[in-house]
Design a protein around this motif. Sequence first.
Motif, PDB file in Angstrom:
ATOM      1  N   TYR A  54      48.836-113.222 -28.558  1.00 39.00           N
ATOM      2  CA  TYR A  54      49.785-112.535 -27.686  1.00 39.00           C
ATOM      3  C   TYR A  54      50.962-113.440 -27.327  1.00 39.00           C
ATOM      4  O   TYR A  54      51.793-113.076 -26.511  1.00 39.00           O
ATOM      5  N   LEU A  55      51.007-114.621 -27.951  1.00 39.99           N
ATOM      6  CA  LEU A  55      52.076-115.596 -27.745  1.00 39.99           C
ATOM      7  C   LEU A  55      52.342-115.825 -26.252  1.00 39.99           C
ATOM      8  O   LEU A  55      53.482-115.915 -25.799  1.00 39.99           O
ATOM      9  N   GLY A  56      51.267-115.878 -25.489  1.00 41.63           N
ATOM     10  CA  GLY A  56      51.378-116.167 -24.068  1.00 41.63           C
ATOM     11  C   GLY A  56      51.832-114.994 -23.224  1.00 41.63           C
ATOM     12  O   GLY A  56      51.925-115.116 -22.004  1.00 41.63           O
ATOM     13  N   GLN A  57      52.138-113.846 -23.864  1.00 45.04           N
ATOM     14  CA  GLN A  57      52.604-112.688 -23.090  1.00 45.04           C
ATOM     15  C   GLN A  57      51.394-111.879 -22.635  1.00 45.04           C
ATOM     16  O   GLN A  57      51.041-110.861 -23.201  1.00 45.04           O
ATOM     17  N   GLY A  58      50.768-112.351 -21.576  1.00 44.07           N
ATOM     18  CA  GLY A  58      49.557-111.713 -21.079  1.00 44.07           C
ATOM     19  C   GLY A  58      48.813-112.728 -20.248  1.00 44.07           C
ATOM     20  O   GLY A  58      49.206-113.896 -20.187  1.00 44.07           O
ATOM     21  N   SER A  59      47.772-112.305 -19.536  1.00 36.94           N
ATOM     22  CA  SER A  59      47.014-113.267 -18.749  1.00 36.94           C
ATOM     23  C   SER A  59      45.530-113.014 -18.944  1.00 36.94           C
ATOM     24  O   SER A  59      45.085-111.873 -19.084  1.00 36.94           O
ATOM     25  N   VAL A  60      44.774-114.112 -18.986  1.00 29.41           N
ATOM     26  CA  VAL A  60      43.339-114.016 -19.217  1.00 29.41           C
ATOM     27  C   VAL A  60      42.678-113.227 -18.090  1.00 29.41           C
ATOM     28  O   VAL A  60      43.044-113.369 -16.923  1.00 29.41           O
ATOM     29  N   GLU A  61      41.752-112.365 -18.445  1.00 27.00           N
ATOM     30  CA  GLU A  61      41.097-111.527 -17.441  1.00 27.00           C
ATOM     31  C   GLU A  61      39.638-111.366 -17.836  1.00 27.00           C
ATOM     32  O   GLU A  61      39.294-111.431 -19.005  1.00 27.00           O
ATOM     33  N   GLU A  62      38.770-111.156 -16.840  1.00 23.25           N
ATOM     34  CA  GLU A  62      37.343-110.976 -17.102  1.00 23.25           C
ATOM     35  C   GLU A  62      36.931-109.518 -16.969  1.00 23.25           C
ATOM     36  O   GLU A  62      36.119-109.012 -17.721  1.00 23.25           O
ATOM     37  N   ALA A  63      37.483-108.843 -15.937  1.00 20.09           N
ATOM     38  CA  ALA A  63      36.971-107.517 -15.592  1.00 20.09           C
ATOM     39  C   ALA A  63      37.982-106.434 -15.926  1.00 20.09           C
ATOM     40  O   ALA A  63      39.156-106.710 -16.159  1.00 20.09           O
ATOM     41  N   ILE A  64      37.503-105.226 -15.915  1.00 16.09           N
ATOM     42  CA  ILE A  64      38.356-104.073 -16.169  1.00 16.09           C
ATOM     43  C   ILE A  64      39.405-103.962 -15.073  1.00 16.09           C
ATOM     44  O   ILE A  64      39.106-104.122 -13.891  1.00 16.09           O
ATOM     45  N   SER A  65      40.632-103.679 -15.456  1.00 16.44           N
ATOM     46  CA  SER A  65      41.683-103.390 -14.486  1.00 16.44           C
ATOM     47  C   SER A  65      41.807-101.870 -14.426  1.00 16.44           C
ATOM     48  O   SER A  65      42.264-101.257 -15.370  1.00 16.44           O
ATOM     49  N   PRO A  66      41.376-101.241 -13.315  1.00 17.95           N
ATOM     50  CA  PRO A  66      41.335 -99.778 -13.294  1.00 17.95           C
ATOM     51  C   PRO A  66      42.615 -99.133 -12.804  1.00 17.95           C
ATOM     52  O   PRO A  66      42.712 -97.916 -12.727  1.00 17.95           O
ATOM     53  N   SER A  67      43.613 -99.948 -12.481  1.00 18.13           N
ATOM     54  CA  SER A  67      44.806 -99.398 -11.847  1.00 18.13           C
ATOM     55  C   SER A  67      46.021-100.236 -12.181  1.00 18.13           C
ATOM     56  O   SER A  67      45.905-101.403 -12.540  1.00 18.13           O
TER      57      SER A  67
ATOM     58  N   ASP B  15      47.813-101.198  -9.989  1.00 18.54           N
ATOM     59  CA  ASP B  15      47.868-102.100  -8.839  1.00 18.54           C
ATOM     60  C   ASP B  15      46.776-103.174  -8.993  1.00 18.54           C
ATOM     61  O   ASP B  15      45.586-102.862  -8.993  1.00 18.54           O
ATOM     62  N   PRO B  16      47.162-104.461  -9.144  1.00 19.26           N
ATOM     63  CA  PRO B  16      46.179-105.504  -9.447  1.00 19.26           C
ATOM     64  C   PRO B  16      45.128-105.711  -8.350  1.00 19.26           C
ATOM     65  O   PRO B  16      44.113-106.355  -8.592  1.00 19.26           O
ATOM     66  N   ALA B  17      45.341-105.161  -7.145  1.00 17.84           N
ATOM     67  CA  ALA B  17      44.358-105.347  -6.072  1.00 17.84           C
ATOM     68  C   ALA B  17      42.997-104.748  -6.432  1.00 17.84           C
ATOM     69  O   ALA B  17      41.972-105.179  -5.914  1.00 17.84           O
ATOM     70  N   TRP B  18      42.984-103.773  -7.323  1.00 20.92           N
ATOM     71  CA  TRP B  18      41.720-103.116  -7.672  1.00 20.92           C
ATOM     72  C   TRP B  18      40.888-103.936  -8.646  1.00 20.92           C
ATOM     73  O   TRP B  18      39.731-103.593  -8.906  1.00 20.92           O
ATOM     74  N   VAL B  19      41.451-104.989  -9.228  1.00 19.69           N
ATOM     75  CA  VAL B  19      40.679-105.807 -10.172  1.00 19.69           C
ATOM     76  C   VAL B  19      39.783-106.746  -9.374  1.00 19.69           C
ATOM     77  O   VAL B  19      40.265-107.479  -8.522  1.00 19.69           O
ATOM     78  N   PRO B  20      38.475-106.726  -9.616  1.00 21.59           N
ATOM     79  CA  PRO B  20      37.591-107.586  -8.830  1.00 21.59           C
ATOM     80  C   PRO B  20      37.708-109.050  -9.236  1.00 21.59           C
ATOM     81  O   PRO B  20      38.053-109.363 -10.381  1.00 21.59           O
ATOM     82  N   GLU B  21      37.431-109.913  -8.302  1.00 21.54           N
ATOM     83  CA  GLU B  21      37.331-111.347  -8.588  1.00 21.54           C
ATOM     84  C   GLU B  21      35.903-111.586  -9.066  1.00 21.54           C
ATOM     85  O   GLU B  21      34.953-111.309  -8.344  1.00 21.54           O
ATOM     86  N   ILE B  22      35.734-112.061 -10.288  1.00 24.55           N
ATOM     87  CA  ILE B  22      34.380-112.315 -10.778  1.00 24.55           C
ATOM     88  C   ILE B  22      34.012-113.744 -10.375  1.00 24.55           C
ATOM     89  O   ILE B  22      34.738-114.681 -10.712  1.00 24.55           O
ATOM     90  N   PRO B  23      32.898-113.919  -9.637  1.00 25.43           N
ATOM     91  CA  PRO B  23      32.504-115.280  -9.218  1.00 25.43           C
ATOM     92  C   PRO B  23      32.324-116.180 -10.437  1.00 25.43           C
ATOM     93  O   PRO B  23      31.900-115.713 -11.513  1.00 25.43           O
ATOM     94  N   ALA B  24      32.606-117.468 -10.231  1.00 29.62           N
ATOM     95  CA  ALA B  24      32.598-118.404 -11.357  1.00 29.62           C
ATOM     96  C   ALA B  24      31.270-118.393 -12.107  1.00 29.62           C
ATOM     97  O   ALA B  24      31.244-118.445 -13.334  1.00 29.62           O
ATOM     98  N   ASP B  25      30.150-118.280 -11.376  1.00 27.33           N
ATOM     99  CA  ASP B  25      28.855-118.361 -12.059  1.00 27.33           C
ATOM    100  C   ASP B  25      28.521-117.071 -12.809  1.00 27.33           C
ATOM    101  O   ASP B  25      27.576-117.036 -13.584  1.00 27.33           O
ATOM    102  N   GLU B  26      29.291-116.009 -12.571  1.00 28.69           N
ATOM    103  CA  GLU B  26      29.061-114.777 -13.334  1.00 28.69           C
ATOM    104  C   GLU B  26      30.032-114.641 -14.499  1.00 28.69           C
ATOM    105  O   GLU B  26      29.912-113.735 -15.308  1.00 28.69           O
ATOM    106  N   GLN B  27      31.027-115.518 -14.536  1.00 32.52           N
ATOM    107  CA  GLN B  27      32.019-115.408 -15.610  1.00 32.52           C
ATOM    108  C   GLN B  27      31.430-115.852 -16.940  1.00 32.52           C
ATOM    109  O   GLN B  27      30.582-116.749 -16.980  1.00 32.52           O
ATOM    110  N   PHE B  28      31.903-115.230 -18.006  1.00 33.86           N
ATOM    111  CA  PHE B  28      31.458-115.628 -19.340  1.00 33.86           C
ATOM    112  C   PHE B  28      32.506-116.570 -19.919  1.00 33.86           C
ATOM    113  O   PHE B  28      33.369-116.159 -20.685  1.00 33.86           O
ATOM    114  N   ALA B  29      32.422-117.833 -19.501  1.00 30.13           N
ATOM    115  CA  ALA B  29      33.418-118.797 -19.952  1.00 30.13           C
ATOM    116  C   ALA B  29      33.170-119.153 -21.414  1.00 30.13           C
ATOM    117  O   ALA B  29      32.051-119.029 -21.907  1.00 30.13           O
ATOM    118  N   TYR B  30      34.211-119.607 -22.078  1.00 31.18           N
ATOM    119  CA  TYR B  30      34.093-119.989 -23.489  1.00 31.18           C
ATOM    120  C   TYR B  30      33.199-121.211 -23.605  1.00 31.18           C
ATOM    121  O   TYR B  30      33.530-122.289 -23.096  1.00 31.18           O
TER     122      TYR B  30
END
Lengths: 303, 595
Positions: B316-329, B331-346
């Motif tokens: 994406y040549l940097g045009q975008g931002s890494v995300e873990e969860a579904i963005s349902p709106s 409005d970015p407020a609806w995207v949940p913060e996934i706790p670090a220990d639940e994230q699927f890090a590389y």
Amino acid sequence: MSSIAVSPRSIAWQRRRRALAQAWAQYRRHLPGMIGLGVLVVIVAMALLAPVISNHDELRAVNTVDNPTWATPSEFPPLGTDNLGRSVWAQFVWGARISLLVGLAATLIAIVIGSVVGIAAGFYRGVGSAVLMRLTEWFLVIPFLPLAIVLAAILGPSVRNIILVIGITSWPSTARLVRAQVLTLKERLYVERSRALGASNRHLIGRHIFPNVSPIILANLTLTVPIAILSETTLAFLGLGDPTRASWGKMLDEAFRAGALSRNAWWYFLPPGLGIMAVVIAFTLIGSALEEILDPRLRERRK
Amino acid sequence: MRPVKLLFAAALAVLVALGATAVATAQSDDQEKVVLTVGVQGSVFDSMSPLVGQTAFDYDVWNNQYETVTRKSAADFATTPGLAESWEASNNGKTYTYHLRDGLKWSDGKPLTAKDIAFTINRGREESWLNYESWVANLTAKVIDDRTVEITSSVPDPKLPGLGDIYILPEHIWGKYDADEISKYPGEDGVGSGPFVLDEFKRGQYVRLKSNPNYWEGVRPIDEIVFRIFNNPDAMVAALEKGEIDAAHNVPSQAMEKLSTSDSIVAVQGNQGGFDEIAINGGDGLKKPHPALLDRNVRVAIAHAIDKQTLVDRVYLGQGSVEEAISPSADPAWVPEIPADEQFAYDPEKAKQILDDAGYTDTDGDGVREMPGGGEPLEFSYYVRSESEVAPPVAEFVSGWLAEIGIKLELKPISADELITVIGKGDYDMFHWSWTPYVDPDAQLSYFQCNQIASDPADPTNYYNDANYCDPEYDKLYNQQKVELDHDKRLEMVHEMLRRWHQSAVYQVFALTPDLQAYRTDRFAGWLHQPADVGPVIFSNTSPTYRNLTVAASSSSGGGGMSTGAIIALVAVAIAGVALIVYFVRRRSTAGERE
């Protein structure tokens, strides 16, 4: 002659060796043929030496995340990088393997089917022969590309399937050529004489028909290879090639999709394009040289 | 010789004359019509029916063709008058009475009344129309008179009084079909109430809309909108630069910089909450995936093997931002913060460890793991949308990473409209696609309910849950948030359900991705970002751009390059000229012989 007992078999082998040496001597004098052979030797050597002269790891984007993208050949010798930082040189060298493999293997299938059908249809008379020829004509009139696309889509994209698809769609011209030759051969006096002496059909085909059509088959083989390579390129360019293996067609497809043309990233699309051109011309030159040498009528006309 | 040559010259002259006339007529036709041409990539229009069409592209046809009772503003999605010019609430906010404008008409001249609204909402609810269900499930519409409709929600509904996502259909067209027929009706009648209505849909080639003569805001200055389908991104960019098209959607990321330097082109990075995900068949649909994918361990291992940052940087040549969860709106407020220990890090080592622990080992030494106790190798099918510029390189990366942890992917190129059917049939293991959510999160959340999984083999496109994964707990939370009027409580519920979905690992969201678009400023003016400043200008939530566009003051047909017709005419004249010169030269050189 020498005192060693000379068996008929060794006489035959001597004759064959002599004929081969003679043919080679003639071939060497054929300049276009030698140029074609030279080009082909270089490309085959490159394909065989792929692991030595390039890094296989650089074919996969996951291994090249530290490489610059769209690097020019001077920034990332010898041939620069593509949109994902993969080495174009590695793709070119390993792609030669797939392109040559597909070209040769598909041709082999086409030639075997074509020769068997051609000899059978020419030698035997009756319903079977007619059916074979109708089948050949049927394959001949089906537009090649749509048929190949449908087959490739049904069988799924893999190198083996691409070989099969090209092989089973490009045999009819060989079959017709071989049949025509067989039809004239079997009316020759020596065949009739042999038949009168009680030779079986198997003997006739094995001893008289096949050896006499083999030069035609050989010349046709070298002329079918470039068509098969071009077909592989076409299918890969249409996205029907094996997506996991680098081939020249796939390189062209990816360069086109990634916008190499509008970026003027010539180092991405020129090497596979020129590579295909070189192989096709090389095989064509060799093929026409062989045709001239093996077919006495053509040879005489040339002089 | 001579008569023949004369004949040849005469024939050539006639041909040139014919060509010139043809060019002249073609040009005069063009000048009569004001056409807005929008370039898109690939066979992306799925269905013209607002009941069942699924791609974001279909929505721009409906945004133009079907007016809604209330609209969403371009700037911030606020509810504004549409077909209704006013409304009032009663019954503790569960009932709204809408007053329609005077003299509303469908494009075919029939009057548009409260009956059409009641038809759409009531039948949509009774028959669970695919695209309407989440909006109308609790609504009942009652006709008071031709210009008044009363809409009651059986539960508190945070979306009311907004009805901006319910495309009102003409009852005199759609009412002819019963519950079974209506979802199969292709909807290509071209009768609507919006500024433009469908003129012609040629699958895989173009969609053409024409101006609605009865549009209530007045006929628009544009006569036709053409969505032209390109099969190559370069060709689309070149067409935009030459002025053959006026706007382009899904512009290749590497072309954005170049386009933004042009005086008459504006390049747009439109953010509206769109995200990209790699989906895994969860196995609750019509067909089971590879047995290993039914095991959450394998799905989690896959998630750990994908390097999201590299995808964003490289593809994406940097045009975008890494995300873990579904963005349902949007409005970015609806995207949940996934706790670090639940994230699927590389972490490929962790991925391998998970597979080893779960018993998936490479027993035959071919580099591909097998099912526990030997047997079927971990070879999954992965569909690559061939018209997408990003899907093939994403597939190249994902297949490379999975190969490193001993999982083989069989990459299968496919077009978007075909993939919709394949997913419905459950005939896949993995694919990469993206979603563009609405403003209210409800619709996007509704898609992952159990009842949104395709269940009828004869109708495999009637679904939304493309992960084929059913989580009853998710459904429970969904139904709770749907009636929660307290915004903060609802936000919490939504975050909770999206965390659950994330933990199932069937849907591996990897990035929020902007829509890359570009438009020309020399022919049309009035391009609207939705939402203001940061949003896209076309294919946005309700795409207000089209009805807002006017012909630019500086616009003139000769502004761009030469037309193709003119070039052909010039070439023809040049050939004729050369032919004449050759003819006279030859005539002179053979003059001696002839005399």
